[in-house]
Write a protein that holds these residues in place. Structure first.
Motif, PDB file in Angstrom:
ATOM      1  N   ILE A  84     142.169 -20.955  75.149  1.00 31.12           N
ATOM      2  CA  ILE A  84     141.820 -22.331  74.591  1.00 31.12           C
ATOM      3  C   ILE A  84     142.991 -22.792  74.218  1.00 31.12           C
ATOM      4  O   ILE A  84     142.990 -24.190  73.854  1.00 31.12           O
ATOM      5  N   ASP A  85     144.301 -22.383  74.367  1.00 33.32           N
ATOM      6  CA  ASP A  85     145.575 -23.175  73.926  1.00 33.32           C
ATOM      7  C   ASP A  85     145.727 -24.214  74.919  1.00 33.32           C
ATOM      8  O   ASP A  85     146.479 -25.326  74.384  1.00 33.32           O
ATOM      9  N   PHE A  86     145.015 -24.180  76.083  1.00 37.30           N
ATOM     10  CA  PHE A  86     145.469 -25.395  77.134  1.00 37.30           C
ATOM     11  C   PHE A  86     143.934 -26.066  77.366  1.00 37.30           C
ATOM     12  O   PHE A  86     142.884 -25.394  77.095  1.00 37.30           O
ATOM     13  N   GLU A  87     144.379 -27.310  77.257  1.00 37.53           N
ATOM     14  CA  GLU A  87     143.136 -27.997  77.733  1.00 37.53           C
ATOM     15  C   GLU A  87     142.288 -27.828  79.073  1.00 37.53           C
ATOM     16  O   GLU A  87     143.158 -27.616  79.931  1.00 37.53           O
ATOM     17  N   THR A  88     141.013 -27.963  79.220  1.00 41.07           N
ATOM     18  CA  THR A  88     140.537 -27.471  80.338  1.00 41.07           C
ATOM     19  C   THR A  88     140.980 -28.348  81.542  1.00 41.07           C
ATOM     20  O   THR A  88     141.104 -29.366  81.612  1.00 41.07           O
ATOM     21  N   GLY A  89     141.547 -27.444  82.681  1.00 37.92           N
ATOM     22  CA  GLY A  89     141.958 -28.092  83.747  1.00 37.92           C
ATOM     23  C   GLY A  89     143.526 -28.658  83.697  1.00 37.92           C
ATOM     24  O   GLY A  89     143.812 -29.781  84.450  1.00 37.92           O
ATOM     25  N   SER A  90     144.074 -28.309  82.856  1.00 34.71           N
ATOM     26  CA  SER A  90     145.449 -29.057  82.449  1.00 34.71           C
ATOM     27  C   SER A  90     146.511 -28.254  82.989  1.00 34.71           C
ATOM     28  O   SER A  90     147.749 -28.914  83.386  1.00 34.71           O
ATOM     29  N   VAL A  91     146.465 -27.127  83.347  1.00 31.98           N
ATOM     30  CA  VAL A  91     147.593 -26.298  84.054  1.00 31.98           C
ATOM     31  C   VAL A  91     147.608 -26.151  85.434  1.00 31.98           C
ATOM     32  O   VAL A  91     146.635 -26.099  86.160  1.00 31.98           O
ATOM     33  N   HIS A  92     148.881 -26.270  86.013  1.00 29.61           N
ATOM     34  CA  HIS A  92     148.975 -26.118  87.613  1.00 29.61           C
ATOM     35  C   HIS A  92     149.798 -25.436  88.277  1.00 29.61           C
ATOM     36  O   HIS A  92     150.103 -25.007  89.368  1.00 29.61           O
ATOM     37  N   ALA A  93     150.402 -24.336  87.168  1.00 28.62           N
ATOM     38  CA  ALA A  93     151.420 -23.365  87.667  1.00 28.62           C
ATOM     39  C   ALA A  93     151.732 -22.472  86.446  1.00 28.62           C
ATOM     40  O   ALA A  93     151.777 -22.911  85.538  1.00 28.62           O
ATOM     41  N   ILE A  94     151.627 -21.286  86.832  1.00 29.36           N
ATOM     42  CA  ILE A  94     152.015 -19.898  86.004  1.00 29.36           C
ATOM     43  C   ILE A  94     153.291 -19.082  86.555  1.00 29.36           C
ATOM     44  O   ILE A  94     153.479 -18.997  87.795  1.00 29.36           O
ATOM     45  N   ALA A  95     153.747 -18.383  85.791  1.00 31.32           N
ATOM     46  CA  ALA A  95     154.640 -17.349  86.129  1.00 31.32           C
ATOM     47  C   ALA A  95     154.782 -16.312  84.933  1.00 31.32           C
ATOM     48  O   ALA A  95     154.543 -16.584  83.841  1.00 31.32           O
ATOM     49  N   SER A  96     155.165 -15.005  85.446  1.00 31.41           N
ATOM     50  CA  SER A  96     155.067 -13.796  84.455  1.00 31.41           C
ATOM     51  C   SER A  96     156.186 -13.003  84.560  1.00 31.41           C
ATOM     52  O   SER A  96     156.505 -12.702  85.785  1.00 31.41           O
ATOM     53  N   GLY A  97     156.731 -12.896  83.450  1.00 25.47           N
ATOM     54  CA  GLY A  97     157.799 -11.729  83.408  1.00 25.47           C
ATOM     55  C   GLY A  97     157.226 -10.616  82.996  1.00 25.47           C
ATOM     56  O   GLY A  97     155.961 -10.340  82.866  1.00 25.47           O
ATOM     57  N   GLU A  98     158.076  -9.315  82.682  1.00 24.82           N
ATOM     58  CA  GLU A  98     157.540  -8.205  82.006  1.00 24.82           C
ATOM     59  C   GLU A  98     156.932  -8.532  80.558  1.00 24.82           C
ATOM     60  O   GLU A  98     155.763  -8.029  80.591  1.00 24.82           O
ATOM     61  N   ASN A  99     157.309  -9.214  79.788  1.00 21.03           N
ATOM     62  CA  ASN A  99     156.910  -9.376  78.491  1.00 21.03           C
ATOM     63  C   ASN A  99     156.955 -10.824  78.026  1.00 21.03           C
ATOM     64  O   ASN A  99     156.716 -11.293  76.811  1.00 21.03           O
TER      65      ASN A  99
END
Length: 790
Positions: free
Chosen positions: A567-582
């Motif tokens: 819920i930290d992001f508004e609905t439909g506001s994110v277009h890219a993600i990436a993840s490291g180990e931590n």
């Protein structure tokens, strides 16, 4: 060049030449009568001329058709007149003729180094060659038309009038067509995205690849990166081989607190980045792969095995194919190269690029079966092809520290490497030395669209065969694929500690299992998934972020046993993600980048703040930038953003500001404060936040003069003297109120650095007796005094 004739296409040079000219650079321009000054030189969007803004604000341009030759070195009259000119290796002159003039002129420039000079020479010669070929084709057509009309004067006149009337008719028709096009229905988004992927393949009027309408991208990196400065493998080659009975030197690292430009990317148009533990890989728009970082164990694909401080191109022996996508693990790298029949597969009706072959390189001893080549026992210093149980065209690959997974065009998923924690999905704790297909998906008639490897688990976006997916698209920005082409549910398998599998009541899954909750149901529209050590992240096509587990275990109270929407992001506001180990990165559609997780060593890009962040925190230096790609390694982060061109006013301000700097140094540019060697300098300053730090990669001052800007060497600030009366008064007023009357009575011309004697400065609360005419200054206060000199 292809076939005969004046209109034949010209073979394109290396991508760095054309990219460098399109991006532009800040170069020194030597003048015939004035002092040298800086200009931002760049190719016009149409690709037919070089343009820059002069020191008086006027725009200047030299068409490639008017250029006669390019002279590398200091061989022109302008350079010979100036004894303080730079060395020959960085100088270049463009000899051109103005329209209507019988004599030629020269544009005399000095680059940052010899490598940049060579790139610009090669790029200018390429564009000049293209322009000349186009001119020959145009002249040939005109001469043939003229010879046909010279036989009859009346025929020539009628042809001329016919040509004029025809041109007017065509112009009116074109105007009506444009008006109708503006009123017509807007194209569908999918069609626009496909055409956007074909934009770089369009051909200009003179038969060469037309430059894209947008400038080349920029790459920023931050975190705990490998320190390989010094060249020749100083960081890792000095260490003795492991297992030989000798002490192994500890690897060196360098901390980068905020997003900083990667050095050596000025001439590359990067579309994708992947990060390993101590190395990185980048994919350019023209399909070339570059690596840099620690070369130990063959991670860079360089046969020499040396470290690389700047990106070095990976040469795939035996083939001349484009690279579709790249992925990095801790000790190995994987790339997907296009199939030999890629030219035919491009025209299959949907504008999509087909899959290709998988190549791998690195250290096979880092983990059992890590490279997927059972016969390989020693380090692979250069890329080698993988063999699959059945013919397969790979469209996507993902690397973990101990295992690897890839997706084929037909939806099959292959895994290999360490299987002790069931991360391979074959139902047993067995290591696989070669790629093996996961039978669960094949048995359940499911198609794998995307796969992601964590440390001890794996996740995938899966769709049912009945969904009508005939072919899985390539996960490459060069393929022109729309993000909404991926639509499926999330399956996970492997170790389920901290609830990262997203399966209620399950701590371990030996085979791919559908996740609990909304993301495991048909119609969840998941388009991307990423894995860390204690979490799994998913992105829906609508732009919502879902999380299972806890990022870095920074707050166990926020641990999610099933996928929960953030819920930290508004609905439909994110277009890219990436993840490291931590840690995790997310980019929103309004030009903001957020990070959260373990904040050690600046991996979150929040400056000196090393505190762990349980909720997303914005990276201020990237505000307002359009993110094209995100990447995370174990201790580093990176992003590819769309470049922003300098405005005409900004270019003019650069020239005027630096002319004054050069005048102070009496025409010695080597001691001046050089601007960023790119047309991007100062672009981010137009936003409300500070610009990203680019001094580490493109600062002229540190690369040309090792003394920097604060030393006492020639050209430094301390050697400039007192330039004006206002400067002299300000300096003396700051030094001591006792000497304030000196600035009032002494003219500025008589005040110099040598005339100011060492003085005694007192604290403000001290009481000092006025200096006597003979005995000098006698202090009656017990306060401590400090002696200093200017």
């Amino acid at each position: 060049a292809g076939g005969g004739g004046g209109g034949a296409a010209v073979a394109a040079p290396r991508d760095d030449a054309t990219v460098a000219l399109r991006r532009g650079a800040t170069l020194i321009k030597y003048c015939r009568r004035a002092a040298p000054h800086y200009i931002v030189l760049q190719v016009t969007p149409s690709g037919d001329a070089l343009t820059w803004i002069g020191k008086h604000g006027a725009e200047r341009a030299i068409t490639f058709t008017s250029i006669e030759r390019v002279v590398a070195g200091r061989h022109t009259e302008v350079f010979h007149k100036r004894r303080d000119a730079h060395e020959d290796a960085r100088s270049v002159s463009i000899v051109y003729g103005e329209s209507g003039a019988k004599t030629t002129r020269t544009l005399d420039l000095v680059c940052a180094d010899e490598g940049e000079r060579d790139v610009w020479v090669r790029g200018i010669e390429y564009f000049v060659d293209c322009a000349r070929r186009a001119g020959l084709a145009h002249d040939g057509g005109s001469s043939r038309r003229g010879s046909a009309n010279r036989g009859d004067a009346n025929s020539s006149a009628s042809t001329s009038s016919l040509t004029m009337s025809t041109a007017m008719t065509v112009a009116r028709a074109a105007g009506k067509f444009k008006a109708n096009a503006r009123n017509a229905e807007v194209q569908s988004p999918s069609l626009r995205e496909r055409e956007g992927g074909l934009e770089s393949r369009t051909v200009s009027s003179f038969g060469v690849a037309a430059p894209p309408s947008e400038p080349p991208s920029e790459v920023f990196l931050w975190g705990w990166r490998a320190d390989v400065r010094g060249g020749g493998g100083t960081a890792s080659s000095s260490a003795a081989p492991s297992g030989g009975g000798f002490a192994v030197a500890a690897p060196k690292y360098a901390r980068v607190d905020v997003p900083s430009a990667v050095r050596g990317m000025e001439a590359l148009d990067v579309v994708e980045v992947s990060l390993g533990a101590r190395h990185a890989a980048a994919l350019t728009r023209d399909g070339a792969a570059y690596t840099w970082g620690d070369g130990k164990g063959g991670k860079l694909g360089n046969p020499s095995g040396q470290d690389a401080e700047t990106p070095v191109k990976v040469e795939i022996s035996g083939v001349a194919r484009k690279v579709l996508t790249v992925a990095c693990g801790s000790s190995h790298s994987v790339a997907v190269v296009e199939d030999a029949n890629a030219a035919l597969s491009f025209s299959q009706g949907d504008g999509a690029v087909g899959g290709g072959d998988c190549v791998v390189w690195g250290d096979p001893n880092a983990a059992p079966g890590l490279l997927g080549r059972p016969d390989t026992r020693s380090v692979m210093w250069f890329p080698g092809f993988l063999t699959f149980p059945s013919p397969a065209k790979i469209v996507q690959a993902s690397c973990g520290p101990y295992h690897t997974a890839c997706v084929a065009e037909d939806g099959a998923c292959y895994t290999w490497g360490e299987g002790s924690f069931l991360a391979l999905g074959h139902g047993e704790r067995k290591c696989e030395p070669a790629p093996r297909v996961i039978e669960t998906f094949k048995r359940d008639r499911r198609v794998v669209l995307r796969v992601a490897c964590g440390v001890w688990h794996t996740a995938a976006v899966v769709a049912d065969v009945s969904s009508g997916i005939l072919r899985v698209p390539v996960s490459s920005p060069n393929a022109g694929q729309a993000q909404d082409a991926i639509d499926g549910e999330v399956f996970t398998w492997g170790d389920g500690d901290t609830g990262k599998l997203g399966i209620a009541g399950v701590e371990e899954a030996a085979v791919p299992t559908r996740t609990s909750g909304q993301l495991g149901c048909p119609g969840s529209e998941v388009c991307d998934v990423r894995c860390g050590q204690h979490h799994t992240l998913a992105l829906s096509a609508k732009g919502d972020v879902w999380l299972a587990g806890c990022v870095g275990k920074v707050d166990n109270s926020m641990r999610n046993k099933v996928f929960t929407r953030m819920i930290d992001f508004e609905t439909g506001s994110v277009h890219a993600i990436a993840s490291g180990e931590n840690h995790v990165l997310a980019a929103t559609r309004d030009g903001r980048v957020y990070s959260w997780g373990v904040g050690k060593n600046g991996v979150l890009g929040l400056g000196k703040n090393d505190r762990n962040q349980a909720t997303p925190q914005e990276i201020a230096q990237l505000r307002g930038r359009i993110v094209l790609n995100l990447a995370c390694g174990p201790s580093t982060s990176a992003c590819v953003v769309r470049a922003v061109q300098m405005t005409r006013k900004e270019k003019a301000n650069v020239s005027r500001r630096l002319v004054h700097t050069l005048s102070v140094h009496h025409g010695r540019p080597s001691g001046a404060n050089y601007p960023s060697n790119s047309a991007r300098a100062g672009v981010v300053e137009r936003t409300n936040t500070s610009s990203a730090d680019t001094a580490s990669s493109s600062s002229f001052g540190t690369r040309r003069d090792g003394s920097g800007t604060g030393g006492s060497r020639a050209g430094g600030r301390s050697s400039q003297g007192l330039r004006s009366e206002k400067h002299a008064r300000r300096l003396l007023r700051v030094l001591s109120p006792t000497y304030e009357h000196v600035a009032k009575v002494a003219p500025a011309s008589s005040v110099s650095r040598d005339d100011v004697e060492p003085m005694r400065l007192e604290y403000r609360n001290s009481r000092s007796a006025a200096p006597g005419p003979e005995t000098g200054a006698t202090s009656t206060s017990t306060s401590t005094s400090t002696s200093t000199s200017t």
